[in-house]
Design a protein around this motif. Structure first.
Motif, PDB file in Angstrom:
ATOM      1  N   GLU A  67      -6.184   8.665  -3.250  1.00  0.00           N
ATOM      2  CA  GLU A  67      -6.148   7.232  -2.948  1.00  0.00           C
ATOM      3  C   GLU A  67      -6.431   7.007  -1.470  1.00  0.00           C
ATOM      4  O   GLU A  67      -6.026   7.775  -0.610  1.00  0.00           O
ATOM      5  CB  GLU A  67      -4.782   6.649  -3.307  1.00  0.00           C
ATOM      6  CG  GLU A  67      -3.626   7.233  -2.516  1.00  0.00           C
ATOM      7  CD  GLU A  67      -2.294   6.580  -2.837  1.00  0.00           C
ATOM      8  OE1 GLU A  67      -1.947   5.603  -2.172  1.00  0.00           O
ATOM      9  OE2 GLU A  67      -1.615   7.066  -3.752  1.00  0.00           O
ATOM     10  N   ASP A 100       0.848  -1.194   0.000  1.00  0.00           N
ATOM     11  CA  ASP A 100       0.000   0.000   0.000  1.00  0.00           C
ATOM     12  C   ASP A 100       0.884   1.244   0.000  1.00  0.00           C
ATOM     13  O   ASP A 100       1.785   1.378   0.831  1.00  0.00           O
ATOM     14  CB  ASP A 100      -0.872  -0.031   1.264  1.00  0.00           C
ATOM     15  CG  ASP A 100      -2.016   0.964   1.230  1.00  0.00           C
ATOM     16  OD1 ASP A 100      -1.928   1.967   0.495  1.00  0.00           O
ATOM     17  OD2 ASP A 100      -3.001   0.737   1.957  1.00  0.00           O
ATOM     18  N   THR A 149      -4.199   1.294  -1.734  1.00  0.00           N
ATOM     19  CA  THR A 149      -3.685   0.905  -3.049  1.00  0.00           C
ATOM     20  C   THR A 149      -2.866  -0.362  -2.926  1.00  0.00           C
ATOM     21  O   THR A 149      -2.554  -0.824  -1.829  1.00  0.00           O
ATOM     22  CB  THR A 149      -2.772   1.999  -3.638  1.00  0.00           C
ATOM     23  OG1 THR A 149      -1.613   2.108  -2.807  1.00  0.00           O
ATOM     24  CG2 THR A 149      -3.466   3.334  -3.736  1.00  0.00           C
ATOM     25  N   TYR A 163      -2.279   0.362  -8.052  1.00  0.00           N
ATOM     26  CA  TYR A 163      -3.687   0.042  -8.308  1.00  0.00           C
ATOM     27  C   TYR A 163      -4.527   0.566  -7.144  1.00  0.00           C
ATOM     28  O   TYR A 163      -4.238   0.264  -5.976  1.00  0.00           O
ATOM     29  CB  TYR A 163      -3.874  -1.470  -8.435  1.00  0.00           C
ATOM     30  CG  TYR A 163      -5.325  -1.876  -8.550  1.00  0.00           C
ATOM     31  CD1 TYR A 163      -5.962  -1.867  -9.781  1.00  0.00           C
ATOM     32  CD2 TYR A 163      -6.063  -2.209  -7.421  1.00  0.00           C
ATOM     33  CE1 TYR A 163      -7.309  -2.214  -9.888  1.00  0.00           C
ATOM     34  CE2 TYR A 163      -7.403  -2.561  -7.515  1.00  0.00           C
ATOM     35  CZ  TYR A 163      -8.016  -2.553  -8.755  1.00  0.00           C
ATOM     36  OH  TYR A 163      -9.348  -2.866  -8.852  1.00  0.00           O
ATOM     37  N   PRO A 164      -5.594   1.338  -7.409  1.00  0.00           N
ATOM     38  CA  PRO A 164      -6.426   1.872  -6.324  1.00  0.00           C
ATOM     39  C   PRO A 164      -7.534   0.901  -5.918  1.00  0.00           C
ATOM     40  O   PRO A 164      -8.443   0.618  -6.691  1.00  0.00           O
ATOM     41  CB  PRO A 164      -7.022   3.136  -6.953  1.00  0.00           C
ATOM     42  CG  PRO A 164      -7.156   2.797  -8.413  1.00  0.00           C
ATOM     43  CD  PRO A 164      -5.996   1.872  -8.730  1.00  0.00           C
ATOM     44  N   LEU A 192      -1.740   8.945  -9.022  1.00  0.00           N
ATOM     45  CA  LEU A 192      -1.203   7.628  -9.342  1.00  0.00           C
ATOM     46  C   LEU A 192      -0.504   7.551 -10.703  1.00  0.00           C
ATOM     47  O   LEU A 192       0.023   6.508 -11.066  1.00  0.00           O
ATOM     48  CB  LEU A 192      -2.329   6.583  -9.301  1.00  0.00           C
ATOM     49  CG  LEU A 192      -3.017   6.383  -7.953  1.00  0.00           C
ATOM     50  CD1 LEU A 192      -4.143   5.370  -8.079  1.00  0.00           C
ATOM     51  CD2 LEU A 192      -2.027   5.942  -6.891  1.00  0.00           C
TER      52      LEU A 192
END
Length: 421
Positions: free
Chosen positions: A308, A95, A311, A138-139, A128
């Motif tokens: 975010e 994350d 993630t 990647y969220p 991002l």
């Protein structure tokens, strides 16, 4: 993330954290046919954790040759990842908690060629994705933070959700009067300095960024005059002196928040967007709402504070990059995106599905409101979160004046900027 999410339901999360992997049995490690993918997350909220664990189980069922080893270090996450960065021994999936580009950028695999990138919510692109097109993480979901309020209580007291800071203070004063000492207008779990960090961080955007008189350039080039920040400390102290905050503010803990809100004893909380489902479990009669941040300057428009929330980035030197990416491909399927968004009560990070959560009606109501990134993630050097929160504690303990709060922030700001050179 290190944000409010990091502080909500800490006590509940701590009871479930395991020093190593989160799996109950380590038997899989003895199976040489399994490919192990280590996953580290900042998730602390129990409902979010269960959601992620369920998704992992579904992936492993479809891919019995891959074992996702989850780790949830809670407050120890950031320190643990700093050690791993120094050793260049990062988790396979991790994350980035708001620092995908600025802190972790050199450690992450570029994900721009993955299919899900075409569905990335445009609101997350500046966080991002960089100018070259590199995609850093990647969220799992995205944050839209503002003020969380007791909608049941406000309706009973005839209070309209505020759109300006002055209206906000007036609403707090009305709650104090009508609550007759039984309701805290604005509640902080102030034993954790992050609660004050959340206040300063979220209100810094309407104070310093979104109004006609903004200080974006000065904050970014290091010439910002920190006396312009003093307003927030003055108002916090003023609210404290007017008894609009909880009397036990410096000792109050996060685990108290759900029960107090469920008992109709709290009016507002800064942030707290994930609180609703937990309160509903305790008392379904109490309904919560969320609103964008009230404006401070005349003529400004309210804004969400976000980006975010959680993630997953892939470590660029991982020996199991293909398997890590396979997991991202799996969770980017519309049904998985929907499950994660609804399970975490937050908007999804992709646009390939529609989801409903506790606050959906509010997100839909304020769909046209712009999402501004977290103030500290864009305009402050890494490391400022700690003094931002600590100065709030010192202010309300009487060891700092509002002017000294700003001076302390200036000193730390310049020190940390110098370290970056």
């Amino acid at each position: 993330m290190k944000k409010f999410l990091k502080t909500v339901a800490v006590a509940a999360a701590l009871t479930t954290i395991v020093a190593g992997c989160s799996k109950a049995s380590g038997g899989n490690e003895a199976n040489s046919d399994l490919t192990v993918v280590n996953l580290y997350s900042t998730v602390t909220n129990e409902a979010d954790k269960i959601t992620l664990q369920n998704v992992v189980k579904k992936f492993e069922k479809e891919n019995p040759d891959i074992d996702i080893k989850e780790n949830y270090p809670a407050d120890g996450y950031e320190g643990m990842l700093r050690v791993k960065m120094a050793a260049n021994d990062m988790p396979d999936l991790f994350d980035t908690h708001g620092w995908a580009i600025h802190r972790y950028g050199e450690y992450v695999e570029d994900l721009k060629d993955m299919d899900w990138v075409k569905d990335l919510d445009p609101a997350l692109e500046q966080i991002l994705k960089d100018e070259s097109g590199k995609v850093y993480a990647y969220p799992l979901n995205q944050a839209k933070d503002g003020l969380t309020y007791n909608a049941t209580l406000l309706e009973e007291y005839g209070i309209e959700p505020p759109t300006t800071f002055d209206e906000f203070v007036t609403a707090l004063e009305t709650i104090k009067k009508k609550g007759k000492g039984e309701v805290t207008p604005l509640w902080f779990a102030g034993s954790d300095k992050s609660a004050f960090g959340q206040y300063f961080d979220q209100f810094s955007t309407p104070l310093l960024i979104t109004g006609e008189q903004n200080y974006q350039k000065e904050l970014l080039d290091g010439t910002f005059d920190w006396s312009n920040y003093t307003f927030l400390a003055e108002k916090l102290k003023e609210m404290h002196e007017k008894k609009l905050l909880n009397e036990d503010i410096l000792t109050a803990q996060n685990h108290q928040m759900v029960d107090l809100m469920a008992q109709n004893k709290i009016g507002f909380i800064v942030g707290g967007g994930m609180l609703g489902p937990s309160v509903e479990e305790v008392n379904p009669e109490v309904k919560l709402g969320v609103i964008p941040m009230p404006v401070i300057e005349d003529g400004d428009e309210p804004s969400w504070i976000g980006g975010e929330r959680h993630t997953l980035a892939v470590w660029k030197d991982s020996k199991v990059k293909d398997e890590a990416k396979k997991f991202l491909e799996f969770i980017s399927q519309p049904e998985m995106v929907k499950e994660i968004a609804e399970g975490t009560s937050l908007p999804s990070g992709l646009t390939n599905t529609e989801s409903k959560n506790y606050y959906s009606e509010y997100y839909e109501k304020y769909a046209d409101v712009k999402v501004e990134p977290y103030f500290d993630r864009v305009y402050l050097p890494s490391g400022m979160w700690d003094p931002m929160g600590a100065t709030g504690q010192e202010l309300l303990s009487g060891t700092m004046t509002p002017e000294e709060v700003s001076k302390k922030m200036e000193v730390e700001y310049k020190r940390l900027l110098e370290q970056k050179k």
